[in-house]
Design a protein around this motif. Structure first.
Motif, short mmCIF file in Angstrom:
data_model
loop_
_atom_site.label_atom_id
_atom_site.label_comp_id
_atom_site.label_asym_id
_atom_site.label_seq_id
_atom_site.Cartn_x
_atom_site.Cartn_y
_atom_site.Cartn_z
N ALA A 202 33.94 37.90 33.70
CA ALA A 202 33.98 37.93 35.16
C ALA A 202 34.63 36.65 35.68
O ALA A 202 34.39 35.56 35.16
CB ALA A 202 32.57 38.08 35.73
N SER A 203 35.47 36.77 36.70
CA SER A 203 36.14 35.61 37.28
C SER A 203 35.24 34.96 38.31
O SER A 203 34.74 35.62 39.23
CB SER A 203 37.46 36.03 37.93
N THR A 219 35.93 31.77 33.80
CA THR A 219 35.41 33.11 33.52
C THR A 219 34.12 32.98 32.72
O THR A 219 33.89 31.98 32.03
CB THR A 219 36.42 33.93 32.70
N THR A 241 34.49 38.17 40.84
CA THR A 241 35.17 39.47 40.76
C THR A 241 35.12 39.99 39.34
O THR A 241 35.17 39.21 38.38
CB THR A 241 36.63 39.38 41.23
N MET A 242 35.03 41.31 39.22
CA MET A 242 34.97 41.96 37.92
C MET A 242 35.44 43.39 38.09
O MET A 242 34.97 44.09 39.00
CB MET A 242 33.53 41.94 37.38
N PRO A 243 36.43 43.85 37.29
CA PRO A 243 36.89 45.23 37.42
C PRO A 243 35.72 46.21 37.29
O PRO A 243 34.88 46.08 36.41
CB PRO A 243 37.89 45.38 36.26
N GLY A 244 35.69 47.21 38.21
CA GLY A 244 34.64 48.21 38.18
C GLY A 244 33.41 47.84 38.97
O GLY A 244 32.46 48.64 39.04
N ASP A 246 31.80 45.79 42.66
CA ASP A 246 32.08 45.25 43.98
C ASP A 246 32.16 43.74 43.90
O ASP A 246 31.32 43.10 43.27
CB ASP A 246 31.00 45.65 44.97
N PRO A 247 33.17 43.12 44.53
CA PRO A 247 33.23 41.65 44.53
C PRO A 247 32.05 41.06 45.28
O PRO A 247 31.48 41.67 46.18
CB PRO A 247 34.56 41.36 45.24
N VAL A 269 31.02 49.72 41.57
CA VAL A 269 31.73 50.34 42.69
C VAL A 269 31.12 51.71 42.95
O VAL A 269 30.96 52.52 42.05
CB VAL A 269 33.24 50.48 42.37
#
Length: 927
Positions: A202-203, A219, A241-244, A246-247, A269
């Motif tokens: 995760a960023s 990360t 932020t992390m794909p899949g 919600d930020p 999400v």
């Protein structure tokens, strides 16, 4: 010290000395459980606030203090514990003006810890209420739990304190960045998904508040852990932020020498909370106007009656004098439907429109749809009024009593003794106009047998059957009566003697069930058993209606994933009606048309019939982007009396051209609507069984624009195409009236509303409607104005709290005159022919029968204008409060024209004025 912020849990290592805390603070004030013993949340001491706002205040930072469990909590339920904190946006206008405030909210939290509803209970105005509500709906909680660990739904109070942080001197060590290696501050933590699953990769970005400082980014490792080991003290914005998923974005503040360990949780999400503007769900319809509680009670000219306030909204015409009807966008009164908690009722106002059938004190809200309403409503082509009854209070026994010059009312509510989670409300009202008006009319020789009198009554029992399910049993009804004695027959009707009487009544026994099945599933249903009575007598003639009804509605809502919600339901009405009629028969062939109707042959009828009209509907709520909401829907109806199926597709949409503040929203919709004929038009022997439903297509488009946090303006253009309208045609043999679907029509216009939303001092609005409603009775005939057409409708009102319990309000109305069908022309009109024959003389009875000058609705009465004032005063005592009001209608006593009166042979005419100045004084006590 334990804190919870923005889906996080943190542990702080105390610094060597405490650091000041400025900005927005939030704390749990109290826990009010709905299905278990109440548990009180301890209130922490609030952080210190700046004593004065700075010239250029900085953005406020947010903190949330979670409550500690009470001592001996092993045998007590535990309150909800905040798992995150969402900072509200500080209203720009309030910040620029240096305003600070505290807003207290009531949060309903389900057994999964989700906020279902946020309601302001201690408003602050100036945009603070909207900011707090919007932020509160994003909160996430560890749910309240019983001693055995079972989660249950709870209701808590949650407070946001908005305070401005004074600007610190530049040499303040708490704001100056320190050289790397000198500072010992540290911010570290772990990022988790639901189920305590670590998220690797995760960023995480940490941005200092100083404008010249560079953000730090990293990360998470394979265990979801991250760490910023040496950072200067100060304020930071942390984004994950992390794909899949919600930020997530939160505010952090690190004090000198402080070591912070934080636990953040990301939501997948589609599983996040759906947060809407000002905490209100966007309407499923193009236009939905909701009147808030304070507005309901204080609108001038309504005597504090909530439902009478509907007549001040855009699109609603002024009814004729002493007529308790709603005229919406040029449609006939029977085209607009009214509901009380989802159950249809035959009328909404008592006789003469003096008061509504449900007192304001029993209402939670009124939703008004002037057109383009959703698929859940049908059988009407005008508008929809949906009245919601509020839940009884449950903390203790409450009551009120009110008297004014028209009626008196009482209300008692509270918890039912010895029944946990059950509450009740009982209310009643009776007019006493008959007590003073009846003797006055009798003394004046009016021959009054019974002056107008009305009753209404309500009784409610409500229980929480489960933590997420509520059951409500309600019984309510209304009764109106009026009777006049005819001492001598009228010259026009020599055979008409006796009494003129009117009695209307209805009752409803209603059972309502609401169940939040899961976070994504909801079930709501209502069934009602009803009875209606209508008795009308005119000398030897009468009309008696006795109707038994059953109505039911069941709706299931399913949110499949973020942005897609399905609403589907059933809507059923069943009636068993009996009509007894004694009336003059239609004129026979060869009889002169101008003879008195009371001398005709009398006919008697007794008709019984069972009608049922089931319907099913489905509606999708689509949110393809945060800016857009699209609502396609479909409704299918069946009418047993016409044996006709009708299909009504509908579509509406909204799009935020500008998101956030100031919001700009475009909206529009189109839909088909079917309304079955009136029973007397379709049921033999009076009606024609081969009729079809009336049909209308609604089109509308508009814009909503926020000007400030309190001021918004909206405009909407509408067009209604009317087809297959039922019209009565005299039969060729003169035996009666035949009804056919021959008429058509159209309504076109625009509505404009400038509104100042209620704050701690003022509320008000200016509403203007421009419209034209026409109808073509038969193919080939020229169009004519509909009976209830009013070209211009302007209403301006407002109410201001003066302080010390005083409040003052005013309302001004300017409306086009009502239409009338004259028998004598206006002598001031240059086209008036004084030699015209205006009536026919009937020798056997010696009376004159008028001849209409032109077609129906050919003359408009003079413009109506009126000013109303209201002043309230409230006194608060230890355990109760007393209030008084003076409501004065038609302050400058304008002689508004309501009709035309003729002399005996119709050679002259004069205008008939409406009500003069009418003051009303009332007193109310509450405990």
């Amino acid at each position: 010290m334990h804190r919870s912020e923005a889906r996080q849990q943190r542990c702080r290592t105390p610094p060597s000395k405490p650091a000041g805390r400025l900005g927005v603070t939030a704390c749990l004030l109290a826990l009010l459980t709905t299905s278990a013993s109440p548990a009180l949340a301890q209130q922490p001491s609030p952080p210190a606030s700046g004593s004065a706002p700075p010239a250029s205040p900085t953005a406020a930072q947010a903190h949330a203090d979670a409550p500690a469990s009470p001592d001996g909590a092993k045998d007590q339920p535990t309150p909800p514990v905040a798992k995150n904190y969402v900072p509200p946006d500080y209203p720009p206008e309030a910040r620029a003006a240096g305003k600070e405030a505290t807003v207290t909210l009531q949060l309903d939290i389900n057994r999964d810890g989700k906020v279902l509803r946020a309601v302001v209970v201690e408003p602050a105005g100036h945009g603070f209420d909207e900011a707090a509500t919007a932020a509160a709906e994003k909160l996430d909680f560890e749910p309240a739990r019983k001693p055995d660990g079972t989660p249950f739904a709870a209701r808590i109070l949650y407070r946001y304190t908005f305070s401005l942080e004074p600007e610190k001197p530049k040499d303040d060590p708490a704001t100056e960045p320190r050289e790397p290696g000198v500072s010992t501050q540290r911010l570290s933590g772990i990022v988790l998904a639901e189920g305590e699953i670590p998220l690797a990769g995760a960023s995480v970005t940490l941005t200092p508040s100083q404008a010249d400082a560079s953000p730090l980014a990293l990360t998470t490792d394979e265990t979801g852990v991250f760490a910023f080991p040496t950072i200067p003290p100060g304020k930071y914005r942390l984004a994950i932020t992390m794909p899949g998923f919600d930020p997530l974005e939160v505010l952090e503040e690190v004090a000198p020498g402080e070591q912070i360990e934080v636990k953040y949780r990301l939501l997948p999400v589609g599983d996040g909370l759906e947060v809407t503007v000002r905490g209100k769900r966007p309407p499923r319809e193009v236009t939905k106007r909701t009147i808030e509680q304070r507005e309901l009670l204080r609108i001038p000219g309504t005597n504090g009656d909530a439902l009478r306030s509907l007549q001040n909204l855009p699109g609603v015409a002024r009814p004729p004098a002493i007529a308790g009807i709603l005229i919406v966008r040029g449609s006939s009164p029977q085209d607009t439907q009214t509901f009380i908690d989802g159950t249809p009722v035959p009328l909404i106002y008592h006789f003469g429109g003096l008061s509504s059938v449900v007192p304001t004190e029993m209402l939670e809200k009124i939703d008004f749809y002037p057109g383009n309403f959703g698929a859940q409503f049908g059988r009407g082509m005008g508008g929809i009024v949906d009245v919601a009854l509020r839940s009884p209070k449950e903390d203790r026994i409450h009551g009120l009593a009110q008297v004014d010059l028209i009626d008196a009312r009482v209300l008692v509510e509270g918890p039912v003794p010895f029944l946990k989670g059950v509450r009740f409300a009982a209310a009643g009202r009776r007019s006493y106009v008959d007590a003073w008006l009846g003797p006055a009319l009798t003394a004046a020789g009016a021959g009054v047998t019974q002056a107008p009198v009305y009753y209404d009554y309500q009784f409610m029992l409500e229980a929480d059957v489960t933590p997420s399910a509520r059951l409500r049993l309600t019984y309510f009804g209304s009764d109106d009566a009026l009777e006049l004695l005819i001492d001598e027959p009228s010259p026009n009707e020599p055979a008409l003697t006796g009494n003129i009487g009117l009695h209307t009544a209805f009752q409803r026994l209603q059972l309502r069930y609401d169940h939040e099945l899961t976070d994504k599933d909801r079930l709501a249903g209502v069934i009602a058993f009803g009875k209606e009575d209508l008795d009308f007598g005119l000398g030897p003639f009468y009309f008696l209606l006795d109707n038994l009804s059953v109505s039911g509605r069941l709706e299931y809502t399913r949110r499949f994933f973020q942005g897609v919600t399905l609403n589907t339901g059933l809507d059923i009405v069943w009636n068993d009606a009996t009509v007894n009629l004694r009336a003059p028969a239609p004129g026979r062939p060869g009889e002169p048309p101008n003879q008195p109707f009371s001398t005709r042959t009398v006919q008697e009828l007794s008709v019984s019939n069972v009608l049922y009209r089931p319907a099913a509907y489905a509606e999708l709520e689509l949110v393809p982007t945060p800016r857009a909401r699209l609502v396609p829907g479909l409704r299918v109806d069946y009418a047993k009396d016409t044996q006709q199926w009708t299909v009504s597709p509908r579509f509406s949409g909204r799009y935020d051209i500008v998101q956030g503040f100031p919001r700009t929203t475009a909206k529009g919709g189109v839909g088909m609507y079917h309304q079955p004929p009136q029973p007397q038009e379709v049921i033999p022997p009076l009606g024609s069984p081969n009729l079809r439903s009336n049909q209308a297509i609604h089109y509308s488009a508009g814009v909503e624009q926020e000007i400030t946090r309190q001021v918004e303006v909206s405009g909407e253009m509408f067009y209604k195409q009317l087809d297959s309208l039922v019209i009565g045609t005299p039969q060729e043999n003169g035996s009666g009236t035949e009804y056919k679907n021959l008429a058509s029509g159209q309504v076109v216009g625009g509505e404009f509303l400038l509104k100042y939303k209620p704050d701690d001092r003022f509320f008000g609005w200016a509403a203007y409607t421009l419209s034209r409603a026409t109808r073509t009775d038969r193919p080939g005939e020229p169009p004519r104005l509909l009976n209830f057409d009013q070209t211009h409708i302007l209403t301006v009102l407002g109410s201001y709290r003066l302080g010390h319990g005083w409040e003052f309000g005013a309302r001004f109305r300017l409306v086009s005159g009502n239409l009338t069908t004259p028998s004598v022309c206006n002598v001031q009109d240059v086209t008036c022919d004084p030699a015209r024959t205006n009536a026919l003389y009937h020798a056997p009875s010696g009376v004159y029968t008028p001849i209409p000058l032109t077609g129906p609705g050919s003359e408009r009465l003079p413009i109506f204008h009126q000013l109303d004032l209201r002043i309230d005063k409230r006194w608060k005592f230890t355990n109760w409060q007393l209030s008084a009001y003076l409501d004065v209608q038609n302050v400058y006593n304008n002689q508004n024209t309501e009709g035309i009166q003729y002399n005996f042979n119709y050679t002259a005419r004069q205008f008939v004025s409406g009500l003069p100045i009418l003051p009303s004084i009332g007193m109310r006590g509450e405990f």
